[in-house]
Design a protein around this motif. Sequence first.
Motif, PDB file in Angstrom:
ATOM      1  N   CYS A 111      -9.029  47.080  -3.650  1.00  0.00           N
ATOM      2  CA  CYS A 111      -9.928  46.555  -4.677  1.00  0.00           C
ATOM      3  C   CYS A 111      -9.887  45.035  -4.616  1.00  0.00           C
ATOM      4  N   PHE A 112     -11.041  44.410  -4.422  1.00  0.00           N
ATOM      5  CA  PHE A 112     -11.050  42.949  -4.319  1.00  0.00           C
ATOM      6  C   PHE A 112     -12.364  42.391  -4.848  1.00  0.00           C
ATOM      7  N   GLU A 113     -12.257  41.258  -5.546  1.00  0.00           N
ATOM      8  CA  GLU A 113     -13.440  40.558  -6.062  1.00  0.00           C
ATOM      9  C   GLU A 113     -13.519  39.183  -5.420  1.00  0.00           C
ATOM     10  N   PHE A 114     -14.546  38.958  -4.633  1.00  0.00           N
ATOM     11  CA  PHE A 114     -14.784  37.645  -4.032  1.00  0.00           C
ATOM     12  C   PHE A 114     -15.485  36.759  -5.062  1.00  0.00           C
ATOM     13  N   GLU A 115     -14.867  35.646  -5.378  1.00  0.00           N
ATOM     14  CA  GLU A 115     -15.471  34.685  -6.312  1.00  0.00           C
ATOM     15  C   GLU A 115     -15.940  33.481  -5.513  1.00  0.00           C
ATOM     16  N   LYS A 145     -13.367  29.250 -10.874  1.00  0.00           N
ATOM     17  CA  LYS A 145     -12.497  29.287  -9.709  1.00  0.00           C
ATOM     18  C   LYS A 145     -13.188  30.015  -8.568  1.00  0.00           C
ATOM     19  N   ALA A 146     -12.703  29.738  -7.352  1.00  0.00           N
ATOM     20  CA  ALA A 146     -13.313  30.334  -6.179  1.00  0.00           C
ATOM     21  C   ALA A 146     -12.226  30.864  -5.251  1.00  0.00           C
ATOM     22  N   THR A 147     -12.538  31.944  -4.529  1.00  0.00           N
ATOM     23  CA  THR A 147     -11.628  32.467  -3.524  1.00  0.00           C
ATOM     24  C   THR A 147     -11.572  31.495  -2.356  1.00  0.00           C
ATOM     25  N   HIS A 148     -10.357  31.100  -1.958  1.00  0.00           N
ATOM     26  CA  HIS A 148     -10.199  30.085  -0.921  1.00  0.00           C
ATOM     27  C   HIS A 148     -10.774  30.577   0.406  1.00  0.00           C
ATOM     28  N   PRO A 149     -11.509  29.710   1.124  1.00  0.00           N
ATOM     29  CA  PRO A 149     -12.114  30.123   2.401  1.00  0.00           C
ATOM     30  C   PRO A 149     -11.098  30.650   3.413  1.00  0.00           C
ATOM     31  N   ASP A 150      -9.887  30.058   3.451  1.00  0.00           N
ATOM     32  CA  ASP A 150      -8.877  30.533   4.400  1.00  0.00           C
ATOM     33  C   ASP A 150      -8.441  31.962   4.068  1.00  0.00           C
ATOM     34  N   LEU A 151      -8.360  32.262   2.769  1.00  0.00           N
ATOM     35  CA  LEU A 151      -7.998  33.610   2.364  1.00  0.00           C
ATOM     36  C   LEU A 151      -9.100  34.601   2.726  1.00  0.00           C
ATOM     37  N   PHE A 192     -18.815  40.910  -5.493  1.00  0.00           N
ATOM     38  CA  PHE A 192     -19.044  39.500  -5.200  1.00  0.00           C
ATOM     39  C   PHE A 192     -19.589  38.849  -6.466  1.00  0.00           C
ATOM     40  N   LYS A 193     -18.893  37.828  -6.919  1.00  0.00           N
ATOM     41  CA  LYS A 193     -19.335  37.089  -8.105  1.00  0.00           C
ATOM     42  C   LYS A 193     -19.710  35.680  -7.655  1.00  0.00           C
ATOM     43  N   VAL A 194     -20.989  35.346  -7.768  1.00  0.00           N
ATOM     44  CA  VAL A 194     -21.481  34.061  -7.258  1.00  0.00           C
ATOM     45  C   VAL A 194     -22.086  33.241  -8.391  1.00  0.00           C
TER      46      VAL A 194
END
Length: 437
Positions: free
Chosen positions: A88-92, A102-108, A125-127
Amino acid sequence: MKRMKGGEEGSDDSSCESPAEVCKKVRNQLSEDSEPHVAESLDCNWARLPQELLLHIFQYLPLLDRAYASQVCRGWNQAFHMPELWRCFEFELNQPASSYLKATHPDLIKQIIKRHSNHLQYVSFKVDSSMESAEAACDILSQLVNCSLKTLGLISTARPSFMEVPKSHFISALTVVFVNSKSLSSLKIDDTPVDDPSLKVLVANNSDTLKLLKMSSCPHVSPAGILCVADQCHGLRELALNYHLLSDELLLALSSEKHVHLEHLRIDVVSENPGQHFHTIKKSSWDAMMRHSPKFNLVMYFFLYEDEFGPFFNEEIPVTHLYFGRSVSKEVLGRVGLHCPRLVELVVCANGLRPLDEELIRIAKHCTQLSAIGLGECEVSCSAFVEFVKMCGRRLSQLSIMEEVLIPDHKYSLDEIHWEVSKHLGRVWFPDMMPTW
């Protein structure tokens, strides 16, 4: 990041063990050690914690804390990459220059795609409002070629930024998911440029598993496109769409014998331009739905101008939850009271300066399942409001009325009405107050 707890579909048995059971296992391991000083050193060695215990701890940590913890030692780094933690993952995805979120780090993100894309199952995906963030989401979707998702949600936190992405780019990215996910059960793609051909790809690969589809404000989808979904996805239990996609043919398809019982149908009735024309749905089509799914919830959101309600509420309609986001006339509310016998919840944001006394009494009389009501910029006399509450009785579990709505009369003042209403509700009630700051 959201985490599914124990009992989630697909989880290992070890991840469902309680902390007490895991701790008991650790104590047994230590007690079997013949050297007391070795047992003491093991007791202080956090690197030797069992994987199942680390999994239980890590699933409660925020993503950033989990990443920091993975740098402590090799064992913790291995726990950080356990498949159970990445289902389960949410990309911010937010642009720092235009968003405070906040945003999910590009390296992650790169690491997830490289090492965990085949573990992802429940993804959202939350944009923000920028086209760059929506394009970044599409780029990630395009790379999920080894991923078989079960749920996918595309969420715009502000204006619908996915609509600004080139349609071909969006469709190409979504097709990757539709083709590779053979067990997609939940899809939320509101405010996106999804179209009929991409829905056909969805149906071709996931018709046996799709149960929830939310696609309000998708202008490139036609009634024929959503009808194709209803004809093929017989397990569909929840559907959300705009009124222009609703048709008699769609309701009949959802009412066919081979289709399961629909549980929720949400319809957004939105006017893009004043004076817009809306088609009428036959009563016989609603009757077919009721015969097939007698307990389904019909939720309708209206954002119309007053002169656009002509096609609505002239015949009985099985709506259960009704929300008026713009001003609605006394006449329309009167028709609601006559033709919506299944109504459970009613919210009226605005009406005008003409009291709704007769309309409320009619709703209380005919809508015998009504349990929640909210009134905003309306007017109701205190006497009529008390009579309405008296007729509904204690089934009114939610009663949200602004104080400005209630008009004192010869029988009740604003200071007295809350006592009378509280008596009929069987609990203490006060009207809502408008904040003064």
